[in-house]
Design an enzyme around this catalytic site. Structure first.
Site, PDB file in Angstrom:
ATOM      1  N   ASN A 198      17.612   2.243 -12.251  1.00  0.00           N
ATOM      2  CA  ASN A 198      18.355   1.992 -11.009  1.00  0.00           C
ATOM      3  C   ASN A 198      19.170   0.713 -11.201  1.00  0.00           C
ATOM      4  O   ASN A 198      18.603  -0.370 -11.324  1.00  0.00           O
ATOM      5  CB  ASN A 198      17.339   1.859  -9.865  1.00  0.00           C
ATOM      6  CG  ASN A 198      17.972   1.526  -8.532  1.00  0.00           C
ATOM      7  OD1 ASN A 198      19.120   1.092  -8.459  1.00  0.00           O
ATOM      8  ND2 ASN A 198      17.214   1.704  -7.470  1.00  0.00           N
ATOM      9  N   CYS A 201      22.062  -1.628  -2.888  1.00  0.00           N
ATOM     10  CA  CYS A 201      22.285  -0.285  -3.448  1.00  0.00           C
ATOM     11  C   CYS A 201      23.482   0.416  -2.818  1.00  0.00           C
ATOM     12  O   CYS A 201      24.088   1.290  -3.434  1.00  0.00           O
ATOM     13  CB  CYS A 201      21.047   0.580  -3.280  1.00  0.00           C
ATOM     14  SG  CYS A 201      19.626  -0.132  -4.102  1.00  0.00           S
ATOM     15  N   HIS A 251      23.463   7.530  -5.230  1.00  0.00           N
ATOM     16  CA  HIS A 251      22.967   6.291  -5.832  1.00  0.00           C
ATOM     17  C   HIS A 251      21.698   6.626  -6.586  1.00  0.00           C
ATOM     18  O   HIS A 251      20.823   7.336  -6.070  1.00  0.00           O
ATOM     19  CB  HIS A 251      22.705   5.249  -4.742  1.00  0.00           C
ATOM     20  CG  HIS A 251      21.758   4.182  -5.185  1.00  0.00           C
ATOM     21  ND1 HIS A 251      22.005   3.410  -6.299  1.00  0.00           N
ATOM     22  CD2 HIS A 251      20.564   3.776  -4.697  1.00  0.00           C
ATOM     23  CE1 HIS A 251      20.988   2.577  -6.461  1.00  0.00           C
ATOM     24  NE2 HIS A 251      20.106   2.776  -5.517  1.00  0.00           N
TER      25      HIS A 251
HETATM   26  O1  UT7 Z   1      17.447   1.720  -4.836  1.00  0.00           O
HETATM   27  C1  UT7 Z   1      16.997   1.268  -3.593  1.00  0.00           C
HETATM   28  C2  UT7 Z   1      16.105   2.190  -2.941  1.00  0.00           C
HETATM   29  N1  UT7 Z   1      14.879   2.301  -3.672  1.00  0.00           N
HETATM   30  C3  UT7 Z   1      14.209   3.407  -3.593  1.00  0.00           C
HETATM   31  O2  UT7 Z   1      14.653   4.349  -2.971  1.00  0.00           O
HETATM   32  C4  UT7 Z   1      12.852   3.469  -4.234  1.00  0.00           C
HETATM   33  C5  UT7 Z   1      11.941   4.283  -3.383  1.00  0.00           C
HETATM   34  N2  UT7 Z   1      10.532   4.300  -3.820  1.00  0.00           N
HETATM   35  C6  UT7 Z   1      10.150   4.811  -4.989  1.00  0.00           C
HETATM   36  O3  UT7 Z   1      10.957   5.242  -5.781  1.00  0.00           O
HETATM   37  C7  UT7 Z   1       8.649   4.918  -5.250  1.00  0.00           C
HETATM   38  O4  UT7 Z   1       7.948   4.515  -4.113  1.00  0.00           O
HETATM   39  C8  UT7 Z   1       8.198   4.078  -6.476  1.00  0.00           C
HETATM   40  C9  UT7 Z   1       8.673   4.745  -7.762  1.00  0.00           C
HETATM   41  C10 UT7 Z   1       8.714   2.686  -6.373  1.00  0.00           C
HETATM   42  C11 UT7 Z   1       6.669   4.008  -6.536  1.00  0.00           C
HETATM   43  O5  UT7 Z   1       6.124   5.309  -6.580  1.00  0.00           O
HETATM   44  P1  UT7 Z   1       4.937   5.691  -5.597  1.00  0.00           P
HETATM   45  O6  UT7 Z   1       4.579   7.070  -5.892  1.00  0.00           O
HETATM   46  O7  UT7 Z   1       5.399   5.389  -4.198  1.00  0.00           O
HETATM   47  O8  UT7 Z   1       3.768   4.735  -6.071  1.00  0.00           O
HETATM   48  P2  UT7 Z   1       2.947   3.647  -5.238  1.00  0.00           P
HETATM   49  O9  UT7 Z   1       3.752   2.416  -5.037  1.00  0.00           O
HETATM   50  O10 UT7 Z   1       2.331   4.284  -4.021  1.00  0.00           O
HETATM   51  O11 UT7 Z   1       1.799   3.334  -6.241  1.00  0.00           O
HETATM   52  C12 UT7 Z   1       0.814   4.348  -6.628  1.00  0.00           C
HETATM   53  C13 UT7 Z   1      -0.112   3.757  -7.658  1.00  0.00           C
HETATM   54  C14 UT7 Z   1      -0.707   2.411  -7.245  1.00  0.00           C
HETATM   55  O12 UT7 Z   1      -2.019   2.357  -7.751  1.00  0.00           O
HETATM   56  P3  UT7 Z   1      -3.284   2.659  -6.797  1.00  0.00           P
HETATM   57  O13 UT7 Z   1      -3.202   1.658  -5.694  1.00  0.00           O
HETATM   58  O14 UT7 Z   1      -3.122   4.063  -6.333  1.00  0.00           O
HETATM   59  O15 UT7 Z   1      -4.450   2.458  -7.708  1.00  0.00           O
HETATM   60  C15 UT7 Z   1       0.137   1.415  -7.981  1.00  0.00           C
HETATM   61  O16 UT7 Z   1      -0.555   0.214  -8.258  1.00  0.00           O
HETATM   62  O17 UT7 Z   1       0.592   3.507  -8.870  1.00  0.00           O
HETATM   63  C16 UT7 Z   1       0.429   2.133  -9.264  1.00  0.00           C
HETATM   64  N3  UT7 Z   1       1.645   1.702  -9.923  1.00  0.00           N
HETATM   65  C17 UT7 Z   1       1.875   1.859 -11.235  1.00  0.00           C
HETATM   66  N4  UT7 Z   1       1.127   2.380 -12.218  1.00  0.00           N
HETATM   67  C18 UT7 Z   1       1.655   2.393 -13.458  1.00  0.00           C
HETATM   68  C19 UT7 Z   1       2.756   1.119  -9.356  1.00  0.00           C
HETATM   69  N5  UT7 Z   1       3.671   0.887 -10.299  1.00  0.00           N
HETATM   70  C20 UT7 Z   1       3.165   1.337 -11.468  1.00  0.00           C
HETATM   71  C21 UT7 Z   1       3.644   1.378 -12.785  1.00  0.00           C
HETATM   72  N6  UT7 Z   1       2.866   1.908 -13.753  1.00  0.00           N
HETATM   73  N7  UT7 Z   1       4.874   0.908 -13.114  1.00  0.00           N
END
Ligand code: UT7
Length: 335
Positions: free
Chosen positions: A292, A114, A262
């Site tokens: 992204n 990135c 980014h």
């Molecule tokens: O570009 C390089 C740098 N990258 C970044 O800066 C990305 C940084 N991180 C993020 O943007 C966020 O952490 C994400 C968007 C990737 C994820 O969001 P989050 O709020 O951190 O979600 P999470 O990974 O903690 O997941 C929460 C819940 C989980 O379910 P449970 O365990 O609470 O039942 C996941 O399984 O959301 C679920 N989940 C989804 N649900 C529907 C994860 N992905 C999805 C999805 N659709 N696509």
């Protein structure tokens, strides 16, 4: 000692628009979840066989070269940033030299995910500052869609990434107050595996290991991201490196005319915007439409902002990135 200046910009994204609704037909996800957590509404995916990382980069480069008003034979060096190269080796830089029919100039491939475009700009800037080169072609291009796990198992990562390319021509500038004032680069390898594709690689698992195991549960060749950990680090490092760049030039937040972060996650950009007290006019985001696109995200956003007339001569433009490595960086530009 010279400065370098961005004299031409271009971008290319594949025509195929993939909406959140489209993804929800392939995996257990929803438009609401993706929008709420990331701000993304759609992204572009290549039609397999129609485009590669290199071909998208070449299309963006042609536009940038034309806008810079130079002949392609005036390009002295190529810097290509990507995490999704056409081949394991050689890197796409030489493919650009071939496909654009450039002189046998040097071609360097940057592997900083990135932060790749900011790193690439920094490299090009040093070559121009030292007087070694006059015009450097810098490309950031990614083809993510082919390498993502498009099942529910991969949804935490796959919904975020999109394909596309952006390019810039950096040229010699004799006014020391104009152009790229400084760049600031960092890394912290202790978190390398928090956002990574670890196979195939010579370290852990090569292609032969993957094939021999034939394990349907094997996800080592898909991107892994510890999302919340990456998010927390991103907001801290983005802020630090923007402040570092401003301080190095005796500038303040109020001096920023345009911040191009980014496009990792709209929530990260909004957090930074709020933290620095910037208005909507001072920050450019397009993750809603492209997702992204890693090394391509800043040059695509920069090109769009410039095309929309949102960057004018004399403006202070700040580029900032954070991502896998971890790596992060900023560039402070007087347009
Ligand atoms: O570009 C390089 C740098 N990258 C970044 O800066 C990305 C940084 N991180 C993020 O943007 C966020 O952490 C994400 C968007 C990737 C994820 O969001 P989050 O709020 O951190 O979600 P999470 O990974 O903690 O997941 C929460 C819940 C989980 O379910 P449970 O365990 O609470 O039942 C996941 O399984 O959301 C679920 N989940 C989804 N649900 C529907 C994860 N992905 C999805 C999805 N659709 N696509």
């Amino acid at each position: 000692m010279y400065n370098s200046k961005i004299t031409g910009l271009g971008f290319y994204v594949p025509e195929q628009v993939v909406t959140n609704e489209d993804l929800s037909k392939k995996m257990d996800t929803s438009d609401a979840w993706i929008r709420e957590r990331t701000g993304i509404e759609s992204r572009r995916h290549v039609v397999p066989g129609e485009d590669t990382t290199t071909s998208m980069g070449v299309k963006a480069a042609r536009i940038a070269i034309e806008r810079a008003g130079i002949d392609k034979d005036e390009i002295d060096f190529i810097v290509f940033a990507t995490l999704s190269p056409d081949y394991y080796f050689p890197g796409p830089g030489v493919l650009v030299q071939r496909d654009l029919g450039l002189r046998t100039v040097g071609a360097l491939d940057v592997r900083n995910q990135c932060s790749g475009f900011v790193y690439a700009v920094s490299v090009a800037d040093q070559y121009i500052k030292s007087g070694m080169y006059r015009n450097v072609l810098v490309i950031g291009s990614e083809l993510h869609s082919k390498g993502l796990d498009m099942t529910t198992r991969g949804r935490g990562v796959s919904v975020i990434f999109g394909d596309g390319a952006g390019a810039a021509i950096l040229s010699r500038e004799t006014d020391p107050k104009k152009g790229i004032l400084s760049t600031h680069l960092h890394s912290e390898g202790q978190h390398a595996e928090e956002l990574a594709v670890t196979a195939p690689g010579m370290g852990k698992r090569w292609v032969t290991d993957i094939l021999a195991d034939a394990d349907p549960e094997d996800t080592s060749f898909y991107p892994y991201m510890n999302g919340q950990f990456v998010f927390k680090n991103a907001v801290v490092r983005f802020s630090e490196v923007i402040r570092e760049g401003l301080a190095a030039n005796g500038l303040e937040t109020a001096d920023i005319d345009m911040l191009i972060p980014h496009q990792a996650n709209l929530r990260i950009s909004q957090f930074i915007q709020q933290k620095f007290g910037l208005s909507d006019e001072q920050v450019y985001n397009n993750i809603m439409r492209y997702g992204n696109t890693t090394a391509a995200s800043i040059p695509i956003a920069l090109t769009e902002a410039w095309e929309a007339g949102r960057i004018r001569e004399g403006d202070l433009v700040v580029l900032a990135a954070f991502g896998s490595g971890f790596t992060w960086g900023s560039a402070i530009i007087r347009w």
